[in-house]
Design an enzyme around this catalytic site. Structure first.
Site, short mmCIF file in Angstrom:
data_model
loop_
_atom_site.label_atom_id
_atom_site.label_comp_id
_atom_site.label_asym_id
_atom_site.label_seq_id
_atom_site.Cartn_x
_atom_site.Cartn_y
_atom_site.Cartn_z
N GLY A 171 0.68 -1.13 0.10
CA GLY A 171 0.12 0.02 -0.02
C GLY A 171 0.91 1.23 0.03
O GLY A 171 1.99 1.37 -0.49
N ARG A 172 0.43 2.11 0.48
CA ARG A 172 1.04 3.73 0.44
C ARG A 172 2.38 3.46 1.29
O ARG A 172 3.33 3.71 0.89
CB ARG A 172 0.12 4.65 1.14
N ILE A 173 2.42 2.90 2.52
CA ILE A 173 3.50 2.89 3.41
C ILE A 173 4.61 1.80 2.92
O ILE A 173 5.82 2.18 2.67
CB ILE A 173 3.36 2.72 4.77
N ARG A 251 0.67 -3.85 12.63
CA ARG A 251 -0.11 -4.05 13.93
C ARG A 251 0.40 -5.33 14.48
O ARG A 251 0.78 -6.20 13.70
CB ARG A 251 -1.61 -4.29 13.79
N GLU A 280 -0.64 -3.93 23.21
CA GLU A 280 0.22 -2.77 23.57
C GLU A 280 -0.64 -1.98 25.05
O GLU A 280 -1.50 -2.22 24.78
CB GLU A 280 0.11 -1.60 22.67
N HIS A 298 5.48 1.84 19.07
CA HIS A 298 4.43 2.17 18.25
C HIS A 298 4.52 3.77 18.02
O HIS A 298 3.57 4.68 18.16
CB HIS A 298 3.20 1.81 18.80
N ALA A 300 5.54 4.88 14.84
CA ALA A 300 6.06 5.06 13.43
C ALA A 300 5.41 6.45 12.77
O ALA A 300 6.55 7.05 12.12
CB ALA A 300 5.46 3.86 12.42
#
Ligand code: GLV
Length: 338
Positions: A171-173, A251, A280, A298, A300
């Site tokens: 995807g985008r990332i 995730r 988490e 977490h 990013a």
């Protein structure tokens, strides 16, 4: 679960100039506050995250909720929110929101894609480099005063340049990580169900098994869904090369963490870089005990500029729905049942 007719909710919509009631579960920067105009804003200012009981008490009075990935928006919460029209999640992921329940309650859900893409890809690449070059082990050695001087075999790692990167979820990332990889002269493989519309030049689509068996570095970029929960478990880890590195910025539950800790402890895998975890902020003792795992909490998308942009996008999404406009970033909802 109540199944109110979405069109009845629409009838209650305030006009754009009206003072809708908005609750945000995190403090908004001024630009995001400005995007909400004259709306009445209640802000949860801590502790982080907003306790579920406090959120449940507050939702009955609000038209819009600006929330974070730590806020669980489920059928029970939505049933307590008769006025609620929009859940504007300040994250690209939205597995914290029960989409079927939102659809059943006629509530629009939005997210914050695009503005965090490059920042998140930076962190994924930081984990790749840190895990491959044992950056955190070196840092701990120096801090502990245990460094005895230069040595030809001290903390030997793996080359990132020229290695093969396997991206699960282009995807985008994932695509932004692939662009960074090009600068490092890496060969890029990717896996996803459908071919990417515009894959980065040279990126080759392969099966998950082939990707796992071939890549020196595997980086995960899929959303968490029923289909991707524990996508990487003991069997998949066994397909990976012994000298490979696994990086997860998607995730936590996409990986079976217990299986990963076992694989790392047994030398079935060289190293891992993890920004996300299944429960988490709990991180298992087994993972924390492993020197060859780089752990980040977490973060990013955590740069000042990007977090501010995300809040503005979330606020604009909420404002658009309250003004009866299509929000810039609607999350597709399943058709309501019945
Ligand atoms: C962070 O994990 C996000 O989904 O934005």
């Amino acid at each position: 679960m109540s199944r109110r007719n979405p069109s009845r909710r629409r009838a209650r919509v305030r006009s754009p100039g009206d003072a809708a009631h908005v609750l945000t579960t995190y403090p908004l920067p001024p630009a995001a506050r400005a995007a909400l105009g004259t709306m009445r804003l209640a802000t949860h200012r801590g502790p982080q995250p907003m306790p579920a009981a406090a959120l449940a008490r507050a939702v009955g009075r609000i038209d819009a909720l600006l929330c974070q990935l730590t806020d669980r928006v489920d059928a029970a919460l939505l049933a307590r929110a008769p006025r609620l029209r929009v859940v504007a999640n300040c994250a690209v992921g939205y597995d914290n929101v029960d989409l079927a329940a939102a659809a059943a309650h006629g509530v629009v859900v939005t997210n914050t894609p695009d503005v965090l893409t490059e920042t998140s890809a930076d962190l994924a690449f930081a984990l790749i480099l840190a895990a491959a070059r044992r950056v955190c082990e070196g840092d701990r050695l120096v801090r502990a005063g245990r460094w005895r001087g230069w040595s030809p075999d001290l903390l030997l790692g793996r080359d990132v340049h020229g290695a093969t990167l396997g991206i699960v979820g282009l995807g985008r990332i994932g695509a932004a990580v692939a662009r960074r990889a090009r600068g490092f002269g890496m060969r890029v493989l990717y896996h996803q169900r459908h071919p990417a519309r515009r894959p980065p030049a040279g990126a080759l689509r392969v099966s998950l098994t082939r990707l796992l068996a071939t890549a020196d570095v595997v980086s995960l970029h899929v959303p968490l869904t029923a289909a991707t929960r524990h996508l990487i478990g003991a069997r998949e880890l066994a397909h990976m090369r012994r000298d490979a590195i696994l990086v997860n910025t998607s995730r936590g539950a996409v990986v079976d963490e217990a299986a990963l800790a076992r694989a790392l402890a047994r030398g079935r895998l060289a190293a891992a870089g993890l920004d996300v975890f299944g429960r988490e902020p709990h991180v298992s003792r087994a993972l924390r005990a492993l020197p060859n795992v780089v752990l980040t909490p977490h973060v990013a998308s955590a740069t000042t500029a990007t977090r501010a942009r995300m809040a503005v996008v979330a606020a604009r999404n909420a404002a658009a729905v309250l003004a009866r406009r299509r929000p810039p970033n609607p999350v597709p909802l399943p058709a309501p049942i019945g």
